[in-house]
Design an enzyme around this catalytic site. Structure first.
Site, PDB file in Angstrom:
ATOM      1  N   ILE A  23       0.503   9.163   3.483  1.00 15.44           N
ATOM      2  CA  ILE A  23       1.227   8.265   2.578  1.00 15.44           C
ATOM      3  C   ILE A  23       1.601   9.039   1.313  1.00 15.44           C
ATOM      4  CG2 ILE A  23       0.035   6.227   3.476  1.00 15.44           C
ATOM      5  CD1 ILE A  23      -1.396   6.143   0.668  1.00 15.44           C
TER       6      ILE A  23
ATOM      7  N   MET B 253       2.953   2.032   3.602  1.00 14.38           N
ATOM      8  CA  MET B 253       2.475   1.462   2.383  1.00 14.38           C
ATOM      9  C   MET B 253       1.206   0.679   2.633  1.00 14.38           C
ATOM     10  SD  MET B 253       3.618  -1.507  -0.029  1.00 14.38           S
ATOM     11  CE  MET B 253       2.046  -2.221  -0.317  1.00 14.38           C
ATOM     12  N   PRO B 254       0.093   1.294   2.559  1.00 15.13           N
ATOM     13  CA  PRO B 254      -1.149   0.546   2.740  1.00 15.13           C
ATOM     14  C   PRO B 254      -1.461  -0.351   1.541  1.00 15.13           C
ATOM     15  CG  PRO B 254      -1.470   2.871   3.192  1.00 15.13           C
ATOM     16  CD  PRO B 254      -0.143   2.723   2.545  1.00 15.13           C
ATOM     17  N   PHE B 255      -2.092  -1.457   1.840  1.00 19.34           N
ATOM     18  CA  PHE B 255      -2.678  -2.321   0.826  1.00 19.34           C
ATOM     19  C   PHE B 255      -4.175  -2.271   1.070  1.00 19.34           C
ATOM     20  CE2 PHE B 255      -4.394  -6.472  -0.439  1.00 19.34           C
ATOM     21  CZ  PHE B 255      -4.077  -6.436  -1.796  1.00 19.34           C
TER      22      PHE B 255
ATOM     23  N   THR C  53      -4.728  -2.663   5.027  1.00 15.46           N
ATOM     24  CA  THR C  53      -3.618  -3.255   5.778  1.00 15.46           C
ATOM     25  C   THR C  53      -2.460  -2.276   5.689  1.00 15.46           C
ATOM     26  OG1 THR C  53      -4.341  -5.483   5.195  1.00 15.46           O
ATOM     27  CG2 THR C  53      -2.091  -5.248   6.009  1.00 15.46           C
TER      28      THR C  53
END
Length: 135
Positions: A33, A1-3, A72
């Site tokens: 993802i 889960m990238p931010f 992130t």
């Protein structure tokens, strides 16, 4: 889960949206993802009330088309996948938003599963085995 956080100089909402799509599509293609895993903050800077500073570090000639992409994500992706991600972000930012690849500056920060709460005050990727005690 990238931010993902994207900061772009002189970017209107259409350009910001195009950049967000470029980064998301690159993450789906190179990192794998899920398509619906999209969490982004898109910020345009007008150069007066807010701005971005940049230089020609390492011989890359940047200009006012600069875009900073901060990602992130949980750790575990190897160097080759990250290189593919950087390359694909630059390609898609050019295709979708007209951003010159030399103006795409990407950083990746990795962390552990327990470093994420996706809502409700719960670490969804690292649930606790301990009971929650009220009081």
């Amino acid at each position: 889960m990238p931010f993902v956080r994207i900061d772009a100089l002189h970017a209107d909402s259409a350009r910001l949206d195009a950049l967000g799509r470029a980064v998301h599509d690159a993450l789906v293609e190179t990192i794998g993802i899920p398509d619906d895993d999209r969490f982004q903050v898109l910020v345009g800077h007008d150069g007066t009330h807010s701005t971005i500073r940049y230089g020609d570090y390492l011989g890359v000639r940047r200009d006012d088309g600069i875009v900073f992409v901060a990602i992130t994500m949980r750790s575990g992706r190897g160097p080759d996948r990250k290189r593919a991600l950087y390359r694909r972000i630059a390609e898609l930012a050019h295709a979708y938003a007209g951003t010159e690849p030399r103006n795409v500056f990407v950083t990746v920060t990795e962390n552990a599963s327990v470093d994420w709460s996706l809502g409700d005050g719960v670490a969804q990727y690292a649930p606790s085995a301990e009971p929650v005690v009220d009081g």
